[in-house]
Design a protein around this motif. Structure first.
Motif, mmCIF file in Angstrom:
data_model
loop_
_atom_site.group_PDB
_atom_site.id
_atom_site.type_symbol
_atom_site.label_atom_id
_atom_site.label_comp_id
_atom_site.label_asym_id
_atom_site.label_seq_id
_atom_site.Cartn_x
_atom_site.Cartn_y
_atom_site.Cartn_z
ATOM 1 N N GLU A 44 0.815 -1.222 0.000
ATOM 2 C CA GLU A 44 0.000 0.000 0.000
ATOM 3 C C GLU A 44 0.844 1.265 0.000
ATOM 4 O O GLU A 44 0.430 2.281 -0.552
ATOM 5 N N ASP A 45 2.021 1.209 0.645
ATOM 6 C CA ASP A 45 2.843 2.415 0.734
ATOM 7 C C ASP A 45 3.836 2.541 -0.419
ATOM 8 O O ASP A 45 4.668 3.451 -0.436
ATOM 9 N N ASP A 46 3.765 1.644 -1.401
ATOM 10 C CA ASP A 46 4.649 1.700 -2.558
ATOM 11 C C ASP A 46 3.969 2.538 -3.642
ATOM 12 O O ASP A 46 3.356 2.029 -4.571
ATOM 13 N N VAL A 47 4.079 3.859 -3.509
ATOM 14 C CA VAL A 47 3.461 4.821 -4.418
ATOM 15 C C VAL A 47 4.507 5.863 -4.807
ATOM 16 O O VAL A 47 5.185 6.413 -3.938
ATOM 17 N N PHE A 48 4.679 6.116 -6.090
ATOM 18 C CA PHE A 48 5.619 7.149 -6.519
ATOM 19 C C PHE A 48 5.232 7.643 -7.908
ATOM 20 O O PHE A 48 4.477 6.993 -8.637
ATOM 21 N N ASN A 49 5.762 8.808 -8.256
ATOM 22 C CA ASN A 49 5.487 9.404 -9.560
ATOM 23 C C ASN A 49 6.459 8.869 -10.600
ATOM 24 O O ASN A 49 7.678 8.945 -10.429
ATOM 25 N N LEU A 50 5.924 8.327 -11.681
ATOM 26 C CA LEU A 50 6.735 7.989 -12.837
ATOM 27 C C LEU A 50 6.994 9.234 -13.693
ATOM 28 O O LEU A 50 8.047 9.369 -14.309
ATOM 29 N N TYR A 51 6.009 10.103 -13.711
ATOM 30 C CA TYR A 51 6.069 11.281 -14.577
ATOM 31 C C TYR A 51 5.415 12.431 -13.832
ATOM 32 O O TYR A 51 4.308 12.296 -13.296
ATOM 33 N N HIS A 52 6.099 13.571 -13.781
ATOM 34 C CA HIS A 52 5.533 14.744 -13.111
ATOM 35 C C HIS A 52 6.071 16.007 -13.778
ATOM 36 O O HIS A 52 7.276 16.240 -13.781
ATOM 37 N N ARG A 53 5.160 16.788 -14.348
ATOM 38 C CA ARG A 53 5.546 18.029 -15.017
ATOM 39 C C ARG A 53 4.618 19.144 -14.553
ATOM 40 O O ARG A 53 3.402 19.006 -14.577
ATOM 41 N N ARG A 54 5.191 20.256 -14.139
ATOM 42 C CA ARG A 54 4.415 21.408 -13.707
ATOM 43 C C ARG A 54 4.823 22.615 -14.528
ATOM 44 O O ARG A 54 6.013 22.922 -14.641
ATOM 45 N N VAL A 55 3.849 23.300 -15.095
ATOM 46 C CA VAL A 55 4.089 24.483 -15.909
ATOM 47 C C VAL A 55 3.382 25.658 -15.257
ATOM 48 O O VAL A 55 2.177 25.602 -14.980
ATOM 49 N N ASP A 56 4.126 26.733 -14.994
ATOM 50 C CA ASP A 56 3.571 27.957 -14.435
ATOM 51 C C ASP A 56 3.595 29.047 -15.497
ATOM 52 O O ASP A 56 4.613 29.248 -16.176
ATOM 53 N N ALA A 57 2.478 29.732 -15.633
ATOM 54 C CA ALA A 57 2.372 30.802 -16.620
ATOM 55 C C ALA A 57 1.823 32.051 -15.949
ATOM 56 O O ALA A 57 0.795 31.993 -15.271
ATOM 57 N N SER A 58 2.525 33.168 -16.105
ATOM 58 C CA SER A 58 2.058 34.457 -15.595
ATOM 59 C C SER A 58 1.722 35.326 -16.799
ATOM 60 O O SER A 58 2.608 35.729 -17.551
ATOM 61 N N GLN A 59 0.436 35.584 -16.972
ATOM 62 C CA GLN A 59 -0.039 36.314 -18.125
ATOM 63 C C GLN A 59 -1.027 37.398 -17.697
ATOM 64 O O GLN A 59 -1.699 37.270 -16.671
ATOM 65 N N THR A 60 -1.136 38.451 -18.499
ATOM 66 C CA THR A 60 -2.160 39.464 -18.305
ATOM 67 C C THR A 60 -3.282 39.195 -19.297
ATOM 68 O O THR A 60 -3.063 39.232 -20.508
ATOM 69 N N GLU A 61 -4.477 38.891 -18.774
ATOM 70 C CA GLU A 61 -5.615 38.528 -19.601
ATOM 71 C C GLU A 61 -6.729 39.556 -19.436
ATOM 72 O O GLU A 61 -6.745 40.345 -18.484
ATOM 73 N N LEU A 62 -7.678 39.534 -20.360
ATOM 74 C CA LEU A 62 -8.865 40.383 -20.272
ATOM 75 C C LEU A 62 -9.990 39.628 -19.575
ATOM 76 O O LEU A 62 -10.091 38.398 -19.678
ATOM 77 N N PHE A 63 -10.819 40.346 -18.855
ATOM 78 C CA PHE A 63 -12.047 39.748 -18.347
ATOM 79 C C PHE A 63 -13.156 40.781 -18.374
ATOM 80 O O PHE A 63 -12.911 41.992 -18.452
ATOM 81 N N ALA A 64 -14.396 40.309 -18.379
ATOM 82 C CA ALA A 64 -15.543 41.188 -18.492
ATOM 83 C C ALA A 64 -16.686 40.613 -17.672
ATOM 84 O O ALA A 64 -16.678 39.437 -17.294
ATOM 85 N N GLY A 65 -17.674 41.457 -17.377
ATOM 86 C CA GLY A 65 -18.795 40.984 -16.582
ATOM 87 C C GLY A 65 -20.025 41.841 -16.772
ATOM 88 O O GLY A 65 -19.958 42.978 -17.267
ATOM 89 N N ILE A 66 -21.162 41.293 -16.353
ATOM 90 C CA ILE A 66 -22.423 42.008 -16.371
ATOM 91 C C ILE A 66 -23.242 41.513 -15.193
ATOM 92 O O ILE A 66 -23.229 40.322 -14.871
#
Length: 263
Positions: free
Chosen positions: A198-220
């Motif tokens: 049960e305790d034999d758990v591990f990641n074979l593959y792990h990728r993390r991508v961080d993106a800092s962007q300025t986006e538009l948003f709108a509302g009503i």
């Protein structure tokens, strides 16, 4: 892009209409604070489309494992889940100049999108162990389950302008246009879970991508002004192209929220 242009054209028209000065502007002018929560959804492909995409990409992901010549792994997908419903929340500080125009700055957390595929995994996995004695390449058999997960989260600062339309003494309508300074994180993970231990758990593959962007948003939306100190506001918002198309893809996010406004 057409949807975004339509939103902005509508907001520009609303702000153009919200210019007349009124004698009782003093009754509206001042700072206020809002806190809100709601529900939302990422505009992403359906589960069946993601099933096909993830399944097709698994061989290439396995090929990126650390010691490729020793990695002979077979994956047999059995099922998947996709949760694209969100529980966003946020808070703002605003300033209303008159009965027609206000500005707001705040923080928003758009919640979490999660896709998960499970199945069985068998084969041999080769890995380099620099903490072993001796330091060497080791090969271990795998027999158990796997979980292939994709997670998307996005948080950030917002700044917007509101065109206000008092419908009566106690009700306002408004349109909003602004910028979302987004920090978006996309995590892809392939996890092994042993059938024997049960305790034999591990990641074979792990990728993390961080993106800092300025986006538009709108509302009503609209507000019910309960008294001079409190209002309740309901609003539909759309955040455009959240993410980074070059790194991990982009998608729109739709949000419906209920906020409490304190004056």
């Amino acid at each position: 892009m057409n949807n975004k242009a339509g939103w902005l054209a509508g907001l520009a028209l609303g702000c153009a209409l919200a210019t007349p000065a009124q004698a009782d502007d003093e009754d509206y002018r001042g700072f206020y604070f809002t806190a809100w929560g709601g529900s939302g959804e990422y505009d992403v492909p359906g589960k069946s489309a993601n099933d096909a995409s993830i399944t097709a990409g698994l061989p290439a992901e396995l090929a990126t494992l650390p010691i490729q010549p020793f990695t002979q792994v077979t994956l047999s997908p059995e099922g998947s889940t996709q949760d694209d419903s969100l529980t966003p929340w946020g808070a703002q500080i605003g300033y209303r100049f008159n009965r027609w125009v206000a500005v707001e700055a705040g923080y928003v957390n758009l919640g979490e999108f999660l896709y998960s595929m499970t199945g069985t995994l068998t084969g041999d996995y080769g890995f380099f162990c620099d903490t072993c004695d001796p330091v060497d390449i080791y090969v271990r058999p795998l027999s158990g389950d796997f979980q292939r997960a994709r997670q998307i989260t996005s948080t950030g600062i917002t700044a917007s302008v509101l065109g206000m339309f008092p419908a009566s003494q106690h009700f306002d309508l408004h349109v909003r246009g602004g910028l979302y300074y987004a920090d978006t994180r996309v995590t892809n993970r392939l996890r092994y879970m042993s059938a024997e231990f049960e305790d034999d758990v591990f990641n074979l593959y792990h990728r993390r991508v961080d993106a800092s962007q300025t986006e538009l948003f709108a509302g009503i939306g609209g507000a019910w002004n309960i008294n001079e100190s409190f209002s309740l506001r309901v609003e539909y918002q759309k955040y455009f192209d959240v993410g980074d198309d070059e790194k991990a893809g982009e998608s729109d996010v739709d949000v419906i929220n209920l906020s409490v406004l304190f004056k």
